[in-house]
Design an enzyme around this catalytic site. Structure first.
Site, PDB file in Angstrom:
ATOM      1  N   HIS A 457       0.833  -1.206   0.000  1.00 17.92           N
ATOM      2  CA  HIS A 457       0.000   0.000   0.000  1.00 17.92           C
ATOM      3  C   HIS A 457       0.870   1.260   0.000  1.00 17.92           C
ATOM      4  O   HIS A 457       0.688   2.151  -0.845  1.00 17.92           O
ATOM      5  CB  HIS A 457      -0.909  -0.012   1.236  1.00 17.92           C
ATOM      6  CG  HIS A 457      -1.774   1.197   1.356  1.00 17.92           C
ATOM      7  ND1 HIS A 457      -3.079   1.239   0.924  1.00 17.92           N
ATOM      8  CD2 HIS A 457      -1.526   2.441   1.864  1.00 17.92           C
ATOM      9  CE1 HIS A 457      -3.592   2.439   1.145  1.00 17.92           C
ATOM     10  NE2 HIS A 457      -2.666   3.178   1.721  1.00 17.92           N
ATOM     11  N   GLU A 458       1.804   1.338   0.937  1.00 20.57           N
ATOM     12  CA  GLU A 458       2.638   2.534   1.016  1.00 20.57           C
ATOM     13  C   GLU A 458       3.566   2.657  -0.198  1.00 20.57           C
ATOM     14  O   GLU A 458       3.862   3.771  -0.644  1.00 20.57           O
ATOM     15  CB  GLU A 458       3.440   2.542   2.320  1.00 20.57           C
ATOM     16  CG  GLU A 458       2.595   2.622   3.582  1.00 20.57           C
ATOM     17  CD  GLU A 458       1.685   3.848   3.624  1.00 20.57           C
ATOM     18  OE1 GLU A 458       2.034   4.884   3.016  1.00 20.57           O
ATOM     19  OE2 GLU A 458       0.621   3.770   4.259  1.00 20.57           O
ATOM     20  N   HIS A 461       1.789   4.515  -2.793  1.00 20.17           N
ATOM     21  CA  HIS A 461       1.909   5.967  -2.606  1.00 20.17           C
ATOM     22  C   HIS A 461       3.262   6.463  -3.108  1.00 20.17           C
ATOM     23  O   HIS A 461       3.356   7.515  -3.761  1.00 20.17           O
ATOM     24  CB  HIS A 461       1.776   6.314  -1.120  1.00 20.17           C
ATOM     25  CG  HIS A 461       0.379   6.314  -0.601  1.00 20.17           C
ATOM     26  ND1 HIS A 461      -0.642   7.022  -1.188  1.00 20.17           N
ATOM     27  CD2 HIS A 461      -0.165   5.710   0.492  1.00 20.17           C
ATOM     28  CE1 HIS A 461      -1.757   6.857  -0.491  1.00 20.17           C
ATOM     29  NE2 HIS A 461      -1.498   6.057   0.522  1.00 20.17           N
TER      30      HIS A 461
END
Length: 683
Positions: A457-458, A461
């Site tokens: 997920h990160e 980003h």
């Protein structure tokens, strides 16, 4: 006197020279950078030339580069667990920046020039220049630039007080996280904890001056603690959860003061609530649209959670309490021949990063990552990687800071040390930060399956920022509305257990054997049909945030945290499921009361609805392939230079996000949502 390194040459890719920076450098450097920026802004405001894009909007945007450079360095060092001297500066720096922003907004000659360029924006041919003009006009208007002088001074006073309270909230939270760690004597109470986590708990106790037989379990940022899935002793689980729930007691009154100040901000700016101000620029557009989403999600989520509770209680033979849920769910999974606890042995941190994350970026975007030990990071515990494209052209720097430490902000997040912008010639420098428990001495860091998802997920980003391709710093990716910004990362986390990637990175850290195929199947089934516990946690936290920030100014005074949390839960029926407390509560809700998610935590749910639509479109057009990556890259590269929902429509062919893909992906399609659609109202 030695020159201030923050005002001198930067390092590779423009990264701040962290090995030379000392706490005493920050305030003088920031004061000098602010003074220089204000001189430049004065020159813009007092220019005898007619206001135009280049001499007003572009000049204003580029004037803030040095201030942002210094502030980003400070923010990353202090949140990474900087020394006490750094932490003590946080309030002063917050107030310094608040006053600086206030002076910009109160410069009426500057505002008049911005307004004049905005009025003629239709004549600006270049789309990014036109978008930047609209960005700055909205920004100064929403900050109170059009207010009469007396009211503007009142707003400035509120803003400064709010800066102080938010900084104090962070410091109290750091103290509470450290003080509320679970301390136990011996290993009996920790039975079930994996060996590496047991060793880490013993080493944490030693670091705190409590040698064997003592053990310390530090707290993760969320309410539910990862150790709850492993601990066999119910009493230990109860104590750990209570420690988690109690850690923010010193912040509960402060949360109320922050909500009161934000309600006053909104009233001064002409909005009925802070939520009305906050949603105006989001893709939802209005508080009513957010509440329509809550209405459509609540019943499917609660229904699924009640069904899961019933099954868990049948298997456990007793009532499931909040501290039992994760453990019971893990026990049932093992009983259904799912992956056993030893699945962690296949998820070694370095392998997940270098053979999982980096390999996925190579497949999708042709990116390559090479570790650089010669570039100092914002903290000695962080690793630095040089990122290049398939032709060895420079892209940027990627930093990863994996482990928890005293003073470090909890949770996982992505930050930007240098934004990409062609106008400044800078390439992106991006940081992924996590709080994985450090392994015992000489042991590998092994991850839970949920922690692997967090890594992906990160990293999603980070790729959003690394692939940015815009002209101006204000548009640098992610740059999109808050309630859209999570969607690219939520798309990326779906690759975590893709068989093609798992076969590459999920290897037993001792034997090198691949993850068994039946476990891969189970992980993906669990991903698509499970997770209702976490979704209800997130909904609960969004409701806490929403309850605080929908209070009008007159009603925000004197409201205590327990009452606001209870009222919010009751409004949406969450009080009927006390076994799943909110993911964050008022005293330790850093996202909302210090970070940028005030009246915006709903974004995690709304973005996932957007992401589910994007995932279906990408799966139909390539999926985990270079073709799929290039399709998605066009959205990521644009950052804030284009309307987010226009890009969504181009990629999906849909006018608005549909909730059905989200319900399908989460195994919730059996419970029909309410019939009325969530609508977007333009800002």
């Amino acid at each position: 006197m030695n020159p201030n390194p923050l005002l001198g040459p930067s390092g590779a890719y423009g990264i701040q020279p962290f090995s030379d920076i000392r706490p005493e450098h920050y305030v003088p450097a920031l004061e000098q950078a602010i003074a220089e920026r204000e001189r430049r802004i004065t020159a813009v405001a007092e220019s005898a030339e007619p206001p135009g894009f280049a001499n007003t909007i572009e000049a204003l945007d580029l004037s803030g580069v040095q201030v942002q450079y210094i502030h980003d360095a400070f923010t990353h060092q202090v949140t990474a667990g900087g020394c006490a001297e750094l932490a003590s500066l946080e309030r002063d720096i917050a107030v310094l920046l608040s006053r600086h922003e206030g002076r910009i907004v109160r410069n009426q000659r500057l505002v008049s020039r911005i307004d004049a360029v905005y009025a003629q924006r239709g004549r600006i041919a270049e789309p990014q220049a036109r978008a930047l003009t609209e960005f700055w006009w909205r920004r100064v208007r929403r900050a109170g630039a059009m207010l009469p002088a007396g009211i503007a001074r009142e707003l400035g006073s509120v803003n400064r007080e709010l800066s102080r309270e938010c900084a104090a909230y962070r410091q109290e939270l750091i103290r509470g996280m450290h003080a509320n760690a679970l301390v136990v004597e011996g290993q009996v109470a920790l039975h079930g904890l994996p060996d590496d986590q047991m060793a880490a708990a013993a080493e944490e106790a030693s670091r705190r001056g409590k040698p064997a037989p003592w053990h310390v379990l530090p707290l993760a940022s969320a309410t539910s603690q990862p150790a709850l899935a492993h601990l066999q002793d119910r009493e230990t689980r109860r104590l750990l959860l209570e420690k988690s729930l109690e850690r923010g007691a010193g912040n509960e009154e402060r949360a109320g003061r922050i909500a009161l100040l934000r309600a006053r901000q909104a009233r001064i700016l002409g909005y009925p609530t802070f939520a009305a101000w906050a949603t105006e620029e989001q893709t939802t557009g209005t508080p009513e649209a957010v509440e329509a989403m809550f209405h459509r999600l609540t019943e499917p989520l609660l229904h699924a959670a009640r069904e899961e509770r019933r099954d868990l209680e049948a298997a456990a033979g007793h009532r499931i309490q909040a501290w039992d849920w994760a453990h019971s769910a893990a026990t049932v999974a093992r009983g259904n021949n799912g992956p056993a606890a030893e699945i962690r042995a296949y998820f070694e941190l370095d392998a997940v990063i270098t053979r999982g994350l980096f390999h996925s970026a190579r497949i999708l975007y042709g990116l390559e990552f090479e570790e650089r030990n010669d570039i100092p990071a914002h903290h000695p515990g962080a690793r630095v990687f040089d990122v290049t494209d398939e032709n060895a052209n420079p892209v940027g720097l990627y930093l990863v800071d994996a482990h928890t430490r005293p003073g470090k902000r909890g949770g996982a997040w992505t930050g930007i040390l240098r934004p990409q912008a062609h106008a400044t010639g800078t390439r992106p420098v991006v940081v992924n930060t996590f709080n994985f428990a450090p392994p015992g001495q000489g042991r590998p860091c092994l991850l839970e399956a949920s922690e692997v998802v967090t890594l992906f997920h990160e990293f999603g980003h980070a790729l959003h920022a690394l692939l940015s391709d815009v002209q101006y710093p204000a548009h640098s990716a992610p740059g999109v509305p808050r309630d859209f910004s999570e969607a690219p990362a939520q798309v990326y986390e779906t690759w975590a257990f893709h068989p093609q990637l798992l076969n590459h990175y999920a290897r037993h850290h001792l034997t090198g054997q691949p993850l068994p195929q039946e476990w891969i199947k189970h992980l993906n089934e669990q991903r698509s049909t499970g997770g209702v516990h976490m979704l209800v946690e997130i909904l609960g936290a969004a409701v806490v945030d929403w309850a605080w920030h929908t209070l009008p100014d007159g009603e925000a005074s004197g409201v205590d945290a327990a009452r606001i949390e209870a009222q919010g839960a009751a409004r949406w029926g969450l009080d009927t499921l006390p076994e799943i407390p909110p993911r964050y509560r008022s005293g330790y809700f850093d996202h909302v009361f210090h970070g940028p998610y005030g009246a915006g935590f709903y974004s995690y749910l709304w973005s996932e609805i957007i992401a589910a639509n994007l995932i279906e479109a990408l799966e139909q057009r390539g999926g985990l392939t270079r073709a799929g990556g290039e399709l998605f890259r066009r959205m990521l590269a644009a950052g804030g230079s284009r309307d987010a929902m226009a890009m969504f429509r181009e990629l999906t062919g849909l006018g608005q996000p549909r909730i059905e893909p989200f319900l399908r992906r989460r195994g919730l399609q059996g419970t029909a949502p309410s019939p009325h659609p969530t609508k977007r109202t333009p800002a």
